[in-house]
Write a protein that holds these residues in place. Structure first.
Motif, PDB file in Angstrom:
ATOM      1  N   ILE A 133     -53.746  -7.480   2.256  1.00  0.00           N
ATOM      2  CA  ILE A 133     -54.858  -7.192   2.983  1.00  0.00           C
ATOM      3  C   ILE A 133     -55.765  -7.036   1.785  1.00  0.00           C
ATOM      4  O   ILE A 133     -57.245  -7.301   1.954  1.00  0.00           O
ATOM      5  CB  ILE A 133     -55.187  -6.055   3.919  1.00  0.00           C
ATOM      6  CG1 ILE A 133     -54.045  -5.614   5.101  1.00  0.00           C
ATOM      7  CG2 ILE A 133     -56.423  -4.970   3.793  1.00  0.00           C
ATOM      8  CD1 ILE A 133     -53.826  -4.426   5.397  1.00  0.00           C
ATOM      9  N   LYS A 134     -55.029  -6.822   0.248  1.00  0.00           N
ATOM     10  CA  LYS A 134     -56.117  -6.231  -0.165  1.00  0.00           C
ATOM     11  C   LYS A 134     -56.906  -7.653  -0.714  1.00  0.00           C
ATOM     12  O   LYS A 134     -57.929  -7.947  -1.480  1.00  0.00           O
ATOM     13  CB  LYS A 134     -55.429  -6.470  -1.430  1.00  0.00           C
ATOM     14  CG  LYS A 134     -56.047  -5.828  -2.753  1.00  0.00           C
ATOM     15  CD  LYS A 134     -55.449  -5.657  -4.438  1.00  0.00           C
ATOM     16  CE  LYS A 134     -56.396  -5.274  -5.576  1.00  0.00           C
ATOM     17  NZ  LYS A 134     -54.706  -4.777  -6.758  1.00  0.00           N
ATOM     18  N   GLU A 135     -56.386  -9.271  -0.622  1.00  0.00           N
ATOM     19  CA  GLU A 135     -56.719 -10.501  -0.954  1.00  0.00           C
ATOM     20  C   GLU A 135     -57.422  -9.994  -0.357  1.00  0.00           C
ATOM     21  O   GLU A 135     -59.292 -10.826  -0.108  1.00  0.00           O
ATOM     22  CB  GLU A 135     -55.914 -11.489  -0.571  1.00  0.00           C
ATOM     23  CG  GLU A 135     -54.623 -10.948  -2.062  1.00  0.00           C
ATOM     24  CD  GLU A 135     -52.788 -12.553  -1.515  1.00  0.00           C
ATOM     25  OE1 GLU A 135     -53.719 -13.663  -0.567  1.00  0.00           O
ATOM     26  OE2 GLU A 135     -52.019 -12.483  -2.033  1.00  0.00           O
ATOM     27  N   GLN A 136     -57.971 -10.291   1.200  1.00  0.00           N
ATOM     28  CA  GLN A 136     -58.747 -10.227   2.495  1.00  0.00           C
ATOM     29  C   GLN A 136     -60.131  -9.351   1.336  1.00  0.00           C
ATOM     30  O   GLN A 136     -61.346  -9.755   1.633  1.00  0.00           O
ATOM     31  CB  GLN A 136     -58.122  -9.924   3.350  1.00  0.00           C
ATOM     32  CG  GLN A 136     -56.675 -10.680   4.017  1.00  0.00           C
ATOM     33  CD  GLN A 136     -56.306  -9.545   5.509  1.00  0.00           C
ATOM     34  OE1 GLN A 136     -57.149  -9.512   6.793  1.00  0.00           O
ATOM     35  NE2 GLN A 136     -55.588 -10.253   5.957  1.00  0.00           N
ATOM     36  N   VAL A 137     -59.311  -8.198   1.843  1.00  0.00           N
ATOM     37  CA  VAL A 137     -60.846  -7.122   1.370  1.00  0.00           C
ATOM     38  C   VAL A 137     -61.355  -8.182   0.168  1.00  0.00           C
ATOM     39  O   VAL A 137     -62.946  -8.144  -0.271  1.00  0.00           O
ATOM     40  CB  VAL A 137     -60.279  -6.177   0.946  1.00  0.00           C
ATOM     41  CG1 VAL A 137     -61.652  -5.176  -0.114  1.00  0.00           C
ATOM     42  CG2 VAL A 137     -60.082  -5.439   2.152  1.00  0.00           C
TER      43      VAL A 137
END
Length: 439
Positions: A133-137
């Motif tokens: 999710i961090k990569e998406q953000v």
């Protein structure tokens, strides 16, 4: 006379160009090339959502595959997604199109659900999810159309492990560390004391609470106070009476409201369940700006499969503009099968002649085109909006057909629905269906 017609045509074209130009100027005025600074402010007991220091009340719709430009044309200002990847369109493409139309996006983040087998006791998979999710953000955080991060959807549906809220809180903390410009929320299926207590205890990092309600939406402001939520909230899904709330036939088929009853409910529910709370509610997303199969292909989408608008789009236009559209969608005054309504548990015999009748009202007296269809009752039944396969339509054995009247032979034994679509030639359609059983 010819000259008069030419002048009138010129004026109409000029007026259309003026209106289009006005809309374009309004959209361009909203466009910025840097990330928006989004905040929640409380003044004199009232919560306000601020975008670049200007109040932004969400007049939005849930939208993944729907018509983004149509949302802007009807004066909506935002839409939400359920995940960062939206079918054939990437999140960046969705944000770019939103930006081109002057719209802001509550960007959904897919968070695994316990009901699908995810184990929130497994710290390894929970941490792996956080990193993904961090990569998406990081990939999306600086987009100027981004408004809010929606962490998961209805994670409280059929769950038992409260550690899911610890995971949501950790995701929110991570987002705030890498993206100081945007807010976080999570969307609940309904509202209950248990979840409000757990979120206050375990999810204190969230900025806004999001609630999803249908038939009981008018009761939401009272429930928010009853369960002790004192912060800001928004409604991220609302609309037609849910299939779980609807009456059913004796064979268990939920009875769907026709499009006119739905439209009246949309108006009432918005006024009593959303607009009524001017202190804590910061806006809403109507469900669904598009079309999907869920129990039926018409239940929740306020557009049809072919893109036609139903009467509920008229209602949203009215709520967002203060005036009704120039051309209104047809209304259904009555719809019967063998002189019975959907509530009458209609049972036919195979090959029996059956007669359907629909009475339509059109505000502009447009010529109405009637389309009929029979679908088997859906057997691919899921929860929480999970994907369902649409049943294949049956050919209708027509005996006679005349405008709003249909006489046909009943199909072989089984459970079915008879659909009617009344189209006005202006991209609007009224729709209804009646469940029936064939012995």
């Amino acid at each position: 006379m010819k000259n008069v017609l030419i002048i009138l045509s010129f004026l109409i074209i000029f007026s259309c160009k003026e209106n289009t130009a006005d809309k374009s100027e309004k959209r361009e005025a909203k466009i910025s090339n840097s990330p928006a600074k989004v905040e929640v402010q409380k003044t004199n007991g009232k919560f306000r959502l601020l975008v670049n220091n200007e109040e932004f009340y969400i007049n939005g719709a849930g939208l993944e595959f729907g018509n983004i430009s149509a949302l802007a044309d009807h004066n909506g200002n935002s839409f939400r997604t359920w995940r960062t990847e939206n079918g054939k369109r990437s999140a960046l493409e969705v944000l770019d199109e939103a930006h081109e139309n002057g719209l802001m996006v509550t960007m959904g983040i897919e968070v695994a659900r316990e009901r699908h087998g995810f184990d929130y006791n497994d710290t390894i998979v929970v941490d792996k999810q956080l990193q993904e999710i961090k990569e998406q953000v990081l990939a999306l955080k600086n987009h100027p159309a981004l408004l809010i991060w929606g962490i998961g959807n209805e994670l409280n549906l059929h769950y038992t492990n409260p550690k899911v809220w610890d995971a949501v809180n950790d995701i929110s903390k991570m987002i705030h560390e890498v993206d100081p410009n945007h807010l976080t929320t999570t969307s609940l299926a309904g509202i209950a004391q248990k979840e409000i207590t757990l979120i206050k205890e375990r999810c204190s990092d969230l900025d806004i609470l999001a609630v999803q309600m249908y038939g009981d939406l008018p009761n939401l402001p009272n429930l928010v106070k009853k369960f002790g939520w004192t912060g800001p909230y928004m409604v991220t899904e609302w609309g037609a009476t849910g299939h779980w709330e609807a009456p059913t036939t004796k064979w268990g088929a939920p009875i769907e409201d026709n499009s006119t009853v739905k439209a009246a409910n949309y108006l009432k529910r918005y006024q009593e369940g959303i607009a009524a709370d001017s202190l804590q509610c910061v806006g809403s997303y109507v469900f669904l700006w598009g079309n999907k199969q869920e129990r039926t292909p018409t239940w929740y989408g306020i557009f049809l499969e072919d893109g036609k608008e139903t009467e509920s789009v008229d209602v949203m236009h009215y709520l967002w503009n203060g005036t009704w559209p120039a051309n209104r969608t047809p209304q259904i005054e009555s719809y019967t099968l063998n002189d019975k309504t959907a509530l009458d548990n209609i049972v036919l015999e195979a090959n029996q002649e059956a007669k359907a009748f629909v009475k339509i009202k059109d505000f502009e007296n447009d010529v109405i085109d009637y389309t009929w269809g029979i679908l088997p009752e859906s057997t691919d039944l899921k929860d929480g909006g999970d994907h369902e396969e649409r049943p294949e339509a049956l050919p209708i054995d027509i005996i006679s057909l005349n405008k709003g009247e249909l006489s046909f032979k009943a199909p072989k034994s089984g459970a079915y629905r008879l659909f009617i679509y009344a189209n006005d030639g202006q991209n609007h359609s009224a729709t209804a269906n009646i469940p029936f059983m064939v012995n």
